[in-house]
Scaffold this motif. Structure first.
Motif, PDB file in Angstrom:
ATOM      1  N   ARG A 130       0.828  -1.204   0.000  1.00 26.48           N
ATOM      2  CA  ARG A 130       0.000   0.000   0.000  1.00 26.48           C
ATOM      3  C   ARG A 130       0.864   1.255   0.000  1.00 26.48           C
ATOM      4  N   VAL A 131       0.343   2.321  -0.604  1.00 28.37           N
ATOM      5  CA  VAL A 131       0.962   3.643  -0.516  1.00 28.37           C
ATOM      6  C   VAL A 131       0.125   4.467   0.450  1.00 28.37           C
ATOM      7  N   LEU A 132       0.758   4.935   1.510  1.00 28.90           N
ATOM      8  CA  LEU A 132       0.067   5.685   2.555  1.00 28.90           C
ATOM      9  C   LEU A 132       0.585   7.114   2.607  1.00 28.90           C
ATOM     10  N   LEU A 133      -0.342   8.052   2.796  1.00 30.70           N
ATOM     11  CA  LEU A 133       0.000   9.463   2.955  1.00 30.70           C
ATOM     12  C   LEU A 133      -0.293   9.877   4.392  1.00 30.70           C
ATOM     13  N   TRP A 134       0.716  10.436   5.037  1.00 33.15           N
ATOM     14  CA  TRP A 134       0.575  10.859   6.423  1.00 33.15           C
ATOM     15  C   TRP A 134       0.671  12.386   6.495  1.00 33.15           C
ATOM     16  N   HIS A 135      -0.248  12.998   7.233  1.00 32.60           N
ATOM     17  CA  HIS A 135      -0.101  14.402   7.581  1.00 32.60           C
ATOM     18  C   HIS A 135       0.640  14.411   8.912  1.00 32.60           C
ATOM     19  N   VAL A 136       1.917  14.740   8.864  1.00 34.08           N
ATOM     20  CA  VAL A 136       2.780  14.532  10.025  1.00 34.08           C
ATOM     21  C   VAL A 136       2.287  15.314  11.240  1.00 34.08           C
ATOM     22  N   GLU A 137       1.943  16.578  11.043  1.00 34.19           N
ATOM     23  CA  GLU A 137       1.515  17.391  12.182  1.00 34.19           C
ATOM     24  C   GLU A 137       0.260  16.822  12.828  1.00 34.19           C
ATOM     25  N   LYS A 138      -0.728  16.431  12.007  1.00 34.96           N
ATOM     26  CA  LYS A 138      -1.955  15.862  12.561  1.00 34.96           C
ATOM     27  C   LYS A 138      -1.689  14.503  13.204  1.00 34.96           C
ATOM     28  N   SER A 139      -0.780  13.744  12.611  1.00 38.54           N
ATOM     29  CA  SER A 139      -0.461  12.436  13.181  1.00 38.54           C
ATOM     30  C   SER A 139       0.164  12.580  14.556  1.00 38.54           C
ATOM     31  N   ILE A 140       0.957  13.634  14.728  1.00 41.10           N
ATOM     32  CA  ILE A 140       1.601  13.866  16.022  1.00 41.10           C
ATOM     33  C   ILE A 140       0.613  14.435  17.035  1.00 41.10           C
ATOM     34  N   GLN A 141      -0.170  15.407  16.592  1.00 44.13           N
ATOM     35  CA  GLN A 141      -1.045  16.121  17.523  1.00 44.13           C
ATOM     36  C   GLN A 141      -2.245  15.288  17.959  1.00 44.13           C
ATOM     37  N   VAL A 142      -2.917  14.657  16.987  1.00 46.77           N
ATOM     38  CA  VAL A 142      -4.174  13.965  17.307  1.00 46.77           C
ATOM     39  C   VAL A 142      -4.164  12.507  16.862  1.00 46.77           C
ATOM     40  N   LYS A 143      -2.988  11.979  16.544  1.00 43.71           N
ATOM     41  CA  LYS A 143      -2.856  10.577  16.129  1.00 43.71           C
ATOM     42  C   LYS A 143      -3.736  10.260  14.925  1.00 43.71           C
ATOM     43  N   ALA A 144      -3.761  11.168  13.949  1.00 42.06           N
ATOM     44  CA  ALA A 144      -4.586  10.971  12.761  1.00 42.06           C
ATOM     45  C   ALA A 144      -4.085   9.789  11.940  1.00 42.06           C
ATOM     46  N   LYS A 145      -5.018   9.067  11.336  1.00 43.08           N
ATOM     47  CA  LYS A 145      -4.686   7.919  10.509  1.00 43.08           C
ATOM     48  C   LYS A 145      -4.216   8.382   9.127  1.00 43.08           C
ATOM     49  N   PRO A 146      -3.401   7.576   8.453  1.00 45.62           N
ATOM     50  CA  PRO A 146      -2.953   7.952   7.112  1.00 45.62           C
ATOM     51  C   PRO A 146      -4.041   7.722   6.077  1.00 45.62           C
ATOM     52  N   THR A 147      -3.873   8.352   4.921  1.00 51.88           N
ATOM     53  CA  THR A 147      -4.754   8.134   3.776  1.00 51.88           C
ATOM     54  C   THR A 147      -4.135   7.079   2.874  1.00 51.88           C
ATOM     55  N   GLN A 148      -4.913   6.077   2.526  1.00 50.41           N
ATOM     56  CA  GLN A 148      -4.417   5.034   1.633  1.00 50.41           C
ATOM     57  C   GLN A 148      -4.818   5.356   0.203  1.00 50.41           C
ATOM     58  N   LEU A 149      -3.827   5.412  -0.692  1.00 51.19           N
ATOM     59  CA  LEU A 149      -4.119   5.647  -2.099  1.00 51.19           C
ATOM     60  C   LEU A 149      -4.734   4.392  -2.713  1.00 51.19           C
ATOM     61  N   LYS A 150      -5.583   4.593  -3.716  1.00 53.41           N
ATOM     62  CA  LYS A 150      -6.344   3.475  -4.276  1.00 53.41           C
ATOM     63  C   LYS A 150      -5.483   2.540  -5.115  1.00 53.41           C
ATOM     64  N   GLY A 151      -4.424   3.075  -5.680  1.00 50.66           N
ATOM     65  CA  GLY A 151      -3.530   2.227  -6.457  1.00 50.66           C
ATOM     66  C   GLY A 151      -2.690   1.347  -5.549  1.00 50.66           C
ATOM     67  N   GLU A 152      -2.782   0.039  -5.736  1.00 51.86           N
ATOM     68  CA  GLU A 152      -2.061  -0.896  -4.877  1.00 51.86           C
ATOM     69  C   GLU A 152      -1.156  -1.777  -5.725  1.00 51.86           C
ATOM     70  N   HIS A 153       0.068  -1.939  -5.272  1.00 50.91           N
ATOM     71  CA  HIS A 153       1.016  -2.792  -5.974  1.00 50.91           C
ATOM     72  C   HIS A 153       0.726  -4.260  -5.687  1.00 50.91           C
ATOM     73  N   GLN A 154       1.283  -5.122  -6.532  1.00 45.18           N
ATOM     74  CA  GLN A 154       1.100  -6.561  -6.378  1.00 45.18           C
ATOM     75  C   GLN A 154       2.208  -7.204  -5.556  1.00 45.18           C
ATOM     76  N   SER A 155       3.218  -6.422  -5.210  1.00 46.31           N
ATOM     77  CA  SER A 155       4.323  -6.938  -4.412  1.00 46.31           C
ATOM     78  C   SER A 155       4.957  -5.769  -3.662  1.00 46.31           C
ATOM     79  N   ASN A 156       6.122  -6.011  -3.069  1.00 45.99           N
ATOM     80  CA  ASN A 156       6.786  -5.011  -2.236  1.00 45.99           C
ATOM     81  C   ASN A 156       7.012  -3.701  -2.982  1.00 45.99           C
ATOM     82  N   ILE A 157       6.828  -2.592  -2.275  1.00 43.87           N
ATOM     83  CA  ILE A 157       7.133  -1.266  -2.814  1.00 43.87           C
ATOM     84  C   ILE A 157       8.551  -0.896  -2.394  1.00 43.87           C
ATOM     85  N   PHE A 158       9.365  -0.479  -3.371  1.00 44.52           N
ATOM     86  CA  PHE A 158      10.767  -0.168  -3.102  1.00 44.52           C
ATOM     87  C   PHE A 158      11.083   1.321  -3.139  1.00 44.52           C
ATOM     88  N   CYS A 159      10.301   2.119  -3.876  1.00 43.03           N
ATOM     89  CA  CYS A 159      10.682   3.522  -4.050  1.00 43.03           C
ATOM     90  C   CYS A 159       9.452   4.393  -4.262  1.00 43.03           C
TER      91      CYS A 159
END
Length: 480
Positions: free
Chosen positions: A8-37
């Motif tokens: 999965r590709v996840l997007l984190w809003h760092v400030e919100k994640s720190i302040q209120v423990k906000a969950k990341p947003t998962q992008l709809k495009g998903e790879h079939q194996s490990n993500i390297f870059c």
């Protein structure tokens, strides 16, 4: 942004994640194996991801939808978006190719900048002169390329040193210097116009052999360099201000800062020049965020006022036991989205570290293959039990030299498996053995350099601990 073995590709809003423990947003495009870059464009509206499934996916950050997919012939290890044209990106892959793509022509053939027999692990556009790109190759080391002169590199870094396995390369923000990681060698800094190194960076305990890692510059003027290590730590060195003193191949011996808190190998590191935060990740299922400023919920500091969360290294026999008790190979089933430690995964990478410490061959993972271990015990009515009271099978003796040609091989058979014992080497012993191996590597590097280039005979040692002008904003790094 983050991507990993869960595909999965996840997007984190760092400030919100720190302040209120906000969950990341998962992008709809998903790879079939490990993500390297992963890579953003200059506007942060498009995100590029590549990995083991031989494709690059272009994501729309706002809608989270897939914009396009660019198939490759092999696993994609590196991505870089042009600093002057967000429609152009470069990819490096396991088939030895560096390709330049234009997303406006999704059906057209990419431009082939390089085609080697060995894998390219990293690629990056020069941020100031976009016609130049730097690459890290598994056999040919670090190279500089001009898009106007494909197929042949402008410069191969490393001077007359023998073949080097490079895994990561980064330009500084002004495009004048290159930072590179090489297997079993210290991080190295180059001036882009010279094949000889400006500085190499070392510290007792630092080692890079078992996994693919990244490096980066840090600081308001790129005065620091960062790299993870096989000893579970993140290292920061300060680049000496006088680059003319001492000539080529000077060694900065002593890290400016060692960030501790990971419980396994540290692979990835990034620095944000706006917030001064550092993100690091590795074998664990977590991303650590480090800040020079106090943040809500943060813990630890450089004074050591933090609960000791270290652990002992799993033995090779413990790893085998975990495989046998599970009855299956390593799984990448992340359906439960658990962030709990996977003891079998940790033991696997511990076994790789131990192989390096004890001088086993690490060019092939055949003796660590879980399918091989399971096949050896296929049909057995009972699996062998492992306890502290059982007699121990002897591990191979550590050779006097850690050279590949002298490394001992380790074979698995039923007798050794049934006689194996679960014993954990204490942390101090592990560190002593790792330090001994590092000392040998330093001596080996010095010998190779002396033999290859007379201009590199004098390795002047630097110690940054006495630097009279440290960056005070980084002196109290916190983790949370």
């Amino acid at each position: 942004m983050a991507g990993g073995d869960d595909r999965r590709v996840l997007l984190w809003h760092v400030e919100k994640s720190i302040q209120v423990k906000a969950k990341p947003t998962q992008l709809k495009g998903e790879h079939q194996s490990n993500i390297f870059c992963l890579a953003f464009d200059s506007t942060n509206t498009r995100l590029y991801s590549g990995g083991n499934d031989e494709q690059v996916i272009v994501h729309d950050v706002e809608t989270t939808e897939i914009l396009n997919v660019f198939p490759h012939d092999d696993a994609v290890y590196g991505l870089s978006v042009s600093p002057v044209n967000d429609n152009v990106f470069a990819s490096s892959s396991d088939d030895g190719k560096v390709l330049i793509w234009d997303i406006r022509d999704s059906h057209g053939e990419p431009f082939c900048l390089a085609n080697y027999p060995s894998a390219f692990h990293s690629v990056m556009f020069n941020p100031v002169e976009p016609r130049l790109l730097a690459t890290a190759n598994s056999k040919e080391g670090v190279g500089l390329w001009d898009i106007r002169k494909p197929r042949t590199s402008l410069l191969r870094y490393g001077g007359k040193l023998p073949m080097q396995s490079a895994m990561s390369v980064r330009f500084n923000s002004s495009g004048t210097q290159l930072l590179a990681l090489r297997r079993r060698l210290p991080p190295v800094l180059y001036d882009i116009h010279s094949p000889q190194s400006v500085f190499e960076f070392d510290n007792q305990g630092y080692f890079n052999s078992c996994t693919m890692k990244s490096c980066c510059f840090a600081g308001d003027s790129d005065q620091f360099v960062l790299s993870g290590s096989d000893d579970f730590n993140l290292y920061m060195w300060r680049i000496p201000s006088d680059l003319e003193t001492g000539g080529p191949a000077r060694i900065v011996n002593g890290a400016f800062m060692v960030l501790k808190g990971h419980r396994s190998i540290v692979n990835q590191v990034r620095f944000n020049p706006h917030s001064y935060m550092i993100c690091s990740s590795g074998v664990e299922k977590i991303i650590k965020v480090w800040s020079p400023y106090l943040q809500p919920g943060c813990g630890g500091d450089l004074e050591g006022e933090v609960e000791d969360d270290t652990r002992n290294l799993y033995t090779h026999e413990e790893y085998i036991s975990l495989v046998l008790n599970s009855g299956s190979g390593l799984s990448h089933d992340y359906a439960n989205q658990s962030v709990q430690e996977d003891s079998r995964m940790m033991a696997f990478f511990d076994s790789l570290v131990r192989r390096e410490i004890e001088g086993w061959s690490s060019d092939s993972d055949s003796d660590l293959s879980e399918s091989t271990i399971l096949q050896l015990h296929a049909g057995a009515s009972e699996r062998s039990g492992y306890s502290d009271s059982e007699s121990s099978a002897s591990l191979p003796q550590s050779p006097q030299h850690a050279d590949d040609s002298d490394e001992a091989t380790y074979s698995l058979d039923r007798q050794k498996l049934s006689a194996a014992v679960v014993t954990r080497e204490d942390l101090s012993s592990r560190q002593q053995r790792l330090s001994a191996l590092r000392r040998y590597q330093d001596e080996r590097l010095l010998t190779l350099s002396n033999d290859s280039d007379s201009s590199e005979n004098n390795y002047q040692q630097l110690n940054t601990d006495s630097d009279p002008d440290p960056v005070t904003s980084l002196e109290q790094m916190k983790t949370f």
